[in-house]
Scaffold this motif. Structure first.
Motif, mmCIF file in Angstrom:
data_model
loop_
_atom_site.group_PDB
_atom_site.id
_atom_site.type_symbol
_atom_site.label_atom_id
_atom_site.label_comp_id
_atom_site.label_asym_id
_atom_site.label_seq_id
_atom_site.Cartn_x
_atom_site.Cartn_y
_atom_site.Cartn_z
ATOM 1 N N LEU A 243 0.890 -1.489 -0.393
ATOM 2 C CA LEU A 243 0.055 0.030 -0.047
ATOM 3 C C LEU A 243 0.761 0.987 -0.092
ATOM 4 C CD1 LEU A 243 -3.141 1.383 0.456
ATOM 5 C CD2 LEU A 243 -2.699 1.570 2.726
ATOM 6 N N SER A 244 2.496 1.312 1.006
ATOM 7 C CA SER A 244 2.913 2.116 0.503
ATOM 8 C C SER A 244 3.714 2.660 -0.490
ATOM 9 C CB SER A 244 3.591 2.674 2.459
ATOM 10 O OG SER A 244 3.554 2.506 3.080
ATOM 11 N N MET A 245 3.297 1.987 -1.500
ATOM 12 C CA MET A 245 4.471 1.627 -2.507
ATOM 13 C C MET A 245 6.198 1.309 -2.867
ATOM 14 S SD MET A 245 2.585 5.370 -4.404
ATOM 15 C CE MET A 245 2.042 5.837 -2.929
ATOM 16 N N GLN A 246 5.925 0.790 -1.296
ATOM 17 C CA GLN A 246 7.494 -0.189 -1.347
ATOM 18 C C GLN A 246 8.254 -1.284 -1.438
ATOM 19 O OE1 GLN A 246 9.683 1.543 -0.296
ATOM 20 N NE2 GLN A 246 8.370 3.730 -0.685
ATOM 21 N N LEU A 247 7.252 -2.505 -2.520
ATOM 22 C CA LEU A 247 7.337 -3.383 -2.697
ATOM 23 C C LEU A 247 8.280 -3.653 -3.810
ATOM 24 C CD1 LEU A 247 6.710 -6.661 -1.685
ATOM 25 C CD2 LEU A 247 4.292 -6.280 -2.908
ATOM 26 N N ALA A 248 9.195 -3.877 -3.264
ATOM 27 C CA ALA A 248 10.225 -3.955 -5.348
ATOM 28 C C ALA A 248 9.827 -5.496 -6.262
ATOM 29 C CB ALA A 248 11.658 -4.069 -4.794
ATOM 30 N N SER A 249 9.725 -5.780 -7.113
ATOM 31 C CA SER A 249 9.220 -6.377 -7.687
ATOM 32 C C SER A 249 10.146 -7.355 -8.220
ATOM 33 C CB SER A 249 8.733 -6.469 -9.062
ATOM 34 O OG SER A 249 9.367 -5.632 -9.751
ATOM 35 N N LYS A 250 11.726 -6.796 -8.546
ATOM 36 C CA LYS A 250 13.455 -7.085 -8.348
ATOM 37 C C LYS A 250 13.633 -7.476 -7.039
ATOM 38 C CE LYS A 250 12.981 -6.889 -13.158
ATOM 39 N NZ LYS A 250 14.541 -7.030 -14.397
ATOM 40 N N MET A 251 12.871 -7.462 -6.012
ATOM 41 C CA MET A 251 13.604 -7.400 -4.058
ATOM 42 C C MET A 251 14.758 -8.679 -4.259
ATOM 43 S SD MET A 251 11.407 -8.026 -0.939
ATOM 44 C CE MET A 251 10.102 -7.587 -1.506
ATOM 45 N N ARG A 252 15.450 -9.492 -5.011
ATOM 46 C CA ARG A 252 16.835 -9.477 -4.717
ATOM 47 C C ARG A 252 17.214 -8.782 -5.276
ATOM 48 N NH1 ARG A 252 18.498 -12.612 -10.520
ATOM 49 N NH2 ARG A 252 17.049 -12.246 -11.644
ATOM 50 N N PHE A 253 17.727 -8.080 -5.706
ATOM 51 C CA PHE A 253 18.247 -6.376 -5.980
ATOM 52 C C PHE A 253 18.506 -5.626 -4.834
ATOM 53 C CE2 PHE A 253 17.654 -7.952 -10.306
ATOM 54 C CZ PHE A 253 18.840 -7.912 -10.587
ATOM 55 N N VAL A 254 17.647 -5.810 -3.988
ATOM 56 C CA VAL A 254 17.526 -4.759 -2.432
ATOM 57 C C VAL A 254 18.475 -5.692 -1.421
ATOM 58 C CG1 VAL A 254 16.765 -3.562 -0.529
ATOM 59 C CG2 VAL A 254 15.581 -3.938 -3.247
ATOM 60 N N SER A 255 17.818 -7.077 -0.771
ATOM 61 C CA SER A 255 17.931 -7.997 0.304
ATOM 62 C C SER A 255 19.635 -8.668 -0.505
ATOM 63 C CB SER A 255 17.647 -9.595 -0.783
ATOM 64 O OG SER A 255 15.765 -8.657 -0.204
ATOM 65 N N VAL A 256 20.152 -8.419 -1.914
ATOM 66 C CA VAL A 256 21.585 -9.446 -1.334
ATOM 67 C C VAL A 256 22.274 -7.627 -1.312
ATOM 68 C CG1 VAL A 256 22.084 -8.144 -3.491
ATOM 69 C CG2 VAL A 256 23.039 -10.322 -2.631
ATOM 70 N N GLN A 257 22.101 -6.163 -1.256
ATOM 71 C CA GLN A 257 22.869 -5.896 -0.618
ATOM 72 C C GLN A 257 23.158 -5.734 0.578
ATOM 73 O OE1 GLN A 257 22.267 -1.652 -2.914
ATOM 74 N NE2 GLN A 257 21.026 -2.261 -4.073
ATOM 75 N N LEU A 258 21.913 -5.523 1.304
ATOM 76 C CA LEU A 258 21.254 -5.586 2.835
ATOM 77 C C LEU A 258 22.343 -7.059 3.269
ATOM 78 C CD1 LEU A 258 18.121 -4.794 3.270
ATOM 79 C CD2 LEU A 258 20.183 -3.135 3.331
ATOM 80 N N GLU A 259 22.433 -8.076 2.682
ATOM 81 C CA GLU A 259 23.462 -9.574 2.755
ATOM 82 C C GLU A 259 24.654 -8.897 2.721
ATOM 83 O OE1 GLU A 259 24.525 -13.422 2.056
ATOM 84 O OE2 GLU A 259 22.507 -12.615 0.485
ATOM 85 N N ALA A 260 24.802 -8.127 1.436
ATOM 86 C CA ALA A 260 26.550 -8.171 1.167
ATOM 87 C C ALA A 260 26.566 -7.184 2.705
ATOM 88 C CB ALA A 260 26.764 -7.264 0.088
ATOM 89 N N LEU A 261 26.604 -6.240 3.458
ATOM 90 C CA LEU A 261 26.704 -5.320 4.106
ATOM 91 C C LEU A 261 26.431 -6.421 5.895
ATOM 92 C CD1 LEU A 261 24.446 -1.747 3.426
ATOM 93 C CD2 LEU A 261 27.491 -2.123 3.325
#
Length: 356
Positions: A243-261
């Motif tokens: 609803l807040s327009m924060q759902l990424a379709s290609k979420m892997r590209f967000v998640s892997v950055q946080l994992e890398a950190l």
């Protein structure tokens, strides 16, 4: 295999760095390498990919077995989504007057989140139980928005850091009044590095209910996360994120950055370096007659007061922002890629402009 051709070309000098914001920095090379690693092939969209699944394990290693991460695009999105999950339609959030949610988010928590901010002036950006009590009243008054959440920022917008005991006192006080606690952790890594404690020491271990975890200021290309620490405190996070327009379709590209950190110690290395550069900057500035440091330098920010005309001339040589232009207050930020030469060059330029 030859690398793909592109018409893109570099349009900036990568050797130029300023002190305007840690958002000005690029992405850490290890983060970029992680992005390249996950590219190619197909992965399920909207967070059902392997990388978002693994991120949950990484997050729980930092914030406990019940923690759950909801990756989002940006910090304002994380805060608005988190605060909506903690409040009713008639709810209000108590925060410092200087809080990012009040000053720098374009009214998004109120306009998009549909909640009321109840602000409190603070001398150093930090709330206390006594300061919270200035707004913590009127729960049965239908004429007043109901205080339901206390939101703190770690580290604060003034560069100060809450100790674990200070956060615990806030959480205990808020919970005793039936309120929940949100922590805006846009620079949570810098706070942990400053305190030399794990992030859990001032989050789930002391009673924080929901955390906005910051990645961009710590070396990510983009992406933050709402981390739910107390699942009983929120409802329908998945729906609110969409609803807040924060759902990424290609979420892997967000998640892997946080994992890398977070998977190892990149988050801490980056934060420690930025903090160390701020200490070096503060040390150099203190030696310049006529320049006043305004707040304790506890993370990666230095707030100072100097003549307005000096700041204007200095801004032509290095980018930085006024914090309170009328008073002559400025903010200088260091990032994971700030170098000792950057700091020393800036201090030398400051001395030159002050001498003119």
């Amino acid at each position: 295999m030859n690398p793909p051709k592109t018409d893109a070309r570099r349009r900036h000098d990568p050797e130029i760095r300023g002190f305007a914001s840690d958002n000005y920095a690029g992405a850490h090379p290890e983060v970029l390498a992680a992005l390249a690693l996950v590219n190619g092939g197909h992965q399920i969209a909207y967070g059902e990919d392997d990388y978002t699944g693994h991120l949950q394990q990484v997050i729980r290693g930092h914030f406990g077995a019940s923690a759950e991460a909801f990756p989002v695009f940006n910090g304002t999105g994380a805060n608005v989504t988190a605060l909506q999950a903690l409040t009713d339609r008639w709810g209000a959030v108590i925060c410092a007057e200087s809080a990012h949610i009040n000053v720098d988010e374009g009214g998004a928590p109120e306009r998009m989140g549909g909640l009321k901010l109840l602000t409190v002036p603070t001398p150093d950006g930090k709330l206390t139980p006594e300061l919270i009590d200035r707004q913590a009243y009127g729960w049965d008054d239908e004429h007043r928005a109901m205080p339901q959440v206390v939101s703190i920022t770690q580290n604060t917008e003034l560069g100060t850091v809450y100790t674990p005991d200070e956060v615990r006192a806030i959480c205990e006080h808020a919970h005793a009044h039936g309120m929940k606690v949100h922590l805006d952790g846009a620079r949570i890594a810098n706070a942990a590095a400053s305190l030399d404690v794990p992030m859990r020491a001032f989050t789930n271990a002391v009673g924080v209910d929901v955390l906005s975890f910051g990645g961009t200021k710590n070396g990510a290309l983009f992406g933050e996360a709402v981390v739910v620490l107390n699942r009983d405190a929120v409802s329908h996070m998945k729906h609110l994120r969409k609803l807040s327009m924060q759902l990424a379709s290609k979420m892997r590209f967000v998640s892997v950055q946080l994992e890398a950190l977070l998977a190892k110690d990149l988050w801490l290395r980056n934060a420690r370096h930025a903090n160390e550069m701020a200490q070096r900057l503060a040390e150099g500035v203190r030696a310049v007659h006529g320049v006043e440091i305004l707040h304790p330098v506890q993370a990666n920010a230095v707030f100072a007061r100097l003549p307005h005309d000096v700041s204007e001339r200095l801004q032509k040589r290095y980018r930085f922002y006024f914090w309170d232009e009328a008073a002559g207050d400025v903010r200088w930020m260091c990032a994971f890629d700030t170098t000792e030469d950057d700091v020393d060059g800036f201090v030398a330029a400051l001395k030159e402009e002050m001498a003119r």
